[in-house]
Enzyme design. Structure first.
Site, short mmCIF file in Angstrom:
data_model
loop_
_atom_site.label_atom_id
_atom_site.label_comp_id
_atom_site.label_asym_id
_atom_site.label_seq_id
_atom_site.Cartn_x
_atom_site.Cartn_y
_atom_site.Cartn_z
N SER A 105 -10.28 5.63 -4.68
CA SER A 105 -11.19 6.74 -4.73
C SER A 105 -10.94 7.79 -5.76
O SER A 105 -11.64 8.27 -6.37
CB SER A 105 -11.48 7.32 -3.46
OG SER A 105 -10.15 7.80 -2.80
N ARG B 16 -10.74 9.83 2.12
CA ARG B 16 -10.54 10.46 3.35
C ARG B 16 -11.43 11.54 3.51
O ARG B 16 -11.86 11.72 4.80
CB ARG B 16 -9.04 11.14 3.48
CG ARG B 16 -8.06 10.15 3.40
CD ARG B 16 -6.58 10.54 3.57
NE ARG B 16 -5.69 9.59 3.47
CZ ARG B 16 -4.54 9.81 2.96
NH1 ARG B 16 -3.83 10.93 2.87
NH2 ARG B 16 -3.52 8.51 3.08
N LYS C 93 0.81 -1.23 -0.03
CA LYS C 93 -0.03 0.02 0.15
C LYS C 93 0.93 1.26 0.09
O LYS C 93 1.72 1.55 0.83
CB LYS C 93 -0.98 0.01 1.14
CG LYS C 93 -1.74 1.27 1.33
CD LYS C 93 -2.70 1.00 2.30
CE LYS C 93 -3.60 2.36 2.53
NZ LYS C 93 -4.67 2.38 3.72
N LYS D 26 1.08 10.12 5.31
CA LYS D 26 1.04 8.73 5.99
C LYS D 26 2.41 8.11 5.44
O LYS D 26 2.51 6.68 5.67
CB LYS D 26 0.07 7.82 5.71
CG LYS D 26 -1.59 8.28 6.09
CD LYS D 26 -2.54 7.32 6.11
CE LYS D 26 -3.57 7.87 6.88
NZ LYS D 26 -4.83 6.96 6.80
N TYR E 105 -15.07 0.91 -6.90
CA TYR E 105 -16.34 1.63 -6.64
C TYR E 105 -17.32 1.62 -7.64
O TYR E 105 -18.57 1.98 -7.65
CB TYR E 105 -16.19 3.10 -6.24
CG TYR E 105 -15.39 3.30 -5.06
CD1 TYR E 105 -15.86 3.29 -3.86
CD2 TYR E 105 -13.71 3.57 -5.19
CE1 TYR E 105 -15.12 3.31 -2.60
CE2 TYR E 105 -12.89 3.55 -3.98
CZ TYR E 105 -13.68 3.42 -2.71
OH TYR E 105 -12.88 3.75 -1.64
N GLU F 126 7.43 -6.77 1.08
CA GLU F 126 6.32 -6.69 2.03
C GLU F 126 5.51 -7.93 1.71
O GLU F 126 4.82 -8.40 2.83
CB GLU F 126 5.64 -5.33 1.57
CG GLU F 126 6.23 -4.08 2.29
CD GLU F 126 5.77 -4.09 3.64
OE1 GLU F 126 5.04 -4.89 4.02
OE2 GLU F 126 6.20 -2.75 4.20
N LYS G 38 -2.38 -1.40 -3.99
CA LYS G 38 -3.06 -0.07 -3.72
C LYS G 38 -2.14 1.02 -3.87
O LYS G 38 -1.18 1.24 -3.09
CB LYS G 38 -3.88 -0.27 -2.50
CG LYS G 38 -4.68 0.92 -1.98
CD LYS G 38 -5.37 0.59 -0.92
CE LYS G 38 -6.00 1.76 -0.44
NZ LYS G 38 -6.55 1.93 0.94
#
Ligand code: PBG
Length: 328
Positions: A278, A207, A197, A221, A317, A237, A252
């Site tokens: 998104s 968000r 990610k 982040k 979505y 990872e 992602k």
């Protein structure tokens, strides 16, 4: 063999032969539908995400029914928590009578055959909008967060979540979650690890939807999500998360990271999923609305690209729109 004995266009001449020789294809089975939920009694639109709502319970049941009719195998629930229930430690995430556990419980009663996935991360619940708890310098603490995440995952799985999906990028959380689930006798709960990610501007509309933009107050982040410059690190990872007990891996954002999906599909036997996030959804909709191209065609092409790259399924979505087109 050279031209003219080899003519690559022969297999492109007609619809039948294009269909017969397609290397990848898209079906409703490939779609996992993310849904925002809140405690209100009316759904409210998400800014920047056409046709996406923060759903009230009754509308959630309607969408669940729609998913089943369209042949979408599973939905992912994301909570919108009112600011007064957010704390620095995100305690609400452990409330076994909280919004998500309640909705999952009801969902599995009403629609037992629809898969339900729940996010494991603290950001919807923390007053500072980070995925974990912080020290007094504002750094996100790894091991302390992992302990909380393992408890959160257990709450979600006990409530009935079929898949728990740690999206926080702490180190060692998959092992902690797996051990906690086994200790609770939840040996059939699937773990989808958001293994690769990346820190991304594409999460903006999400968000805004869950109300963590304001909480983050301009902070990012990058202290725990991956650096967009890195490719090999994603393999490291993912290997760690598989070793720790993940059943499935997720990459992602989606379309800007097809190289990572491809690497992952080549490196591991485990199912690789992609998240068309998104911001990607917002971009395609905006370009469609501006008349740059046909939105549906762009949507289908973007989803097929994930399959071609090696993903077995896509969180999107667009899931209901795409599934509806695929069924026609
Ligand atoms: C939070 C989480 C995020 C998304 C899914 N889970 C946002 C973030 O990491 O800040 C983003 C999804 C999207 O943009 O559609 N742990």
């Amino acid at each position: 063999m050279k031209f003219p004995r080899t003519r690559m266009r022969r297999l492109r001449s007609d619809d039948f032969i294009r269909r017969l020789t397609a290397e990848s294809s898209l079906s409703p089975n490939d779609l996992l539908w993310p849904l925002f939920v809140h405690d209100g009694n009316k759904s409210s639109p998400v800014p920047a995400m056409a046709e996406v709502f923060r759903l009230c319970a009754d509308d959630l049941w309607r969408q669940a029914e729609r998913a089943l009719i369209l042949g979408i195998p599973a939905v992912a629930l994301f909570p919108v928590i009112p600011p007064e229930n957010k704390t620095p430690q995100g305690e609400e995430a452990l409330n076994d009578n909280g919004l998500i556990p309640r909705l999952i419980g009801e969902m599995k009663k009403k629609f037992p055959e629809l898969g339900v996935m729940a996010d494991v991360a603290l950001d919807p619940y923390t007053s500072h909008g980070h995925d974990g708890v912080r020290d007094d310098k504002g750094r996100v603490l790894n091991d302390e967060t992992v302990e909380i995440l393992a408890r959160q995952a257990t709450v979600l799985a006990v409530a009935g979540a079929d898949i728990v999906a740690p999206s926080d990028m702490m180190d060692g959380r998959i092992a902690a979650v797996r051990d906690a689930l086994e200790a609770a006798g939840l040996n059939n709960t699937k773990i989808l690890s958001y293994a690769a990610k990346y820190a991304s501007v594409y999460y903006g509309p999400f968000r805004d939807a869950v109300g963590s933009t304001g909480s983050l107050g301009g902070k990012d982040k990058r202290g725990y999500q991956m650096n967009p410059a890195n490719r090999k690190e994603a393999i490291a990872e993912m290997r760690l998360d598989l070793d720790e007990g993940a059943d499935m891996l997720l990459v992602k954002p989606g379309l800007p990271y097809l190289d990572i999906i491809s690497d992952a599909a080549n490196a591991f036997e485990a199912p690789i999923l992609a998240y068309q996030v998104s911001g990607e959804y917002a971009m395609l909709n905006a370009a469609g609305e501006a008349g740059c191209f046909d939105k549906n065609a762009a949507m289908m092409k973007s989803l097929l690209a994930f399959k071609r790259a090696g993903a077995c399924a896509v969180l999107s979505y667009f899931a209901p729109q795409a599934a509806a087109l695929l069924r026609n």
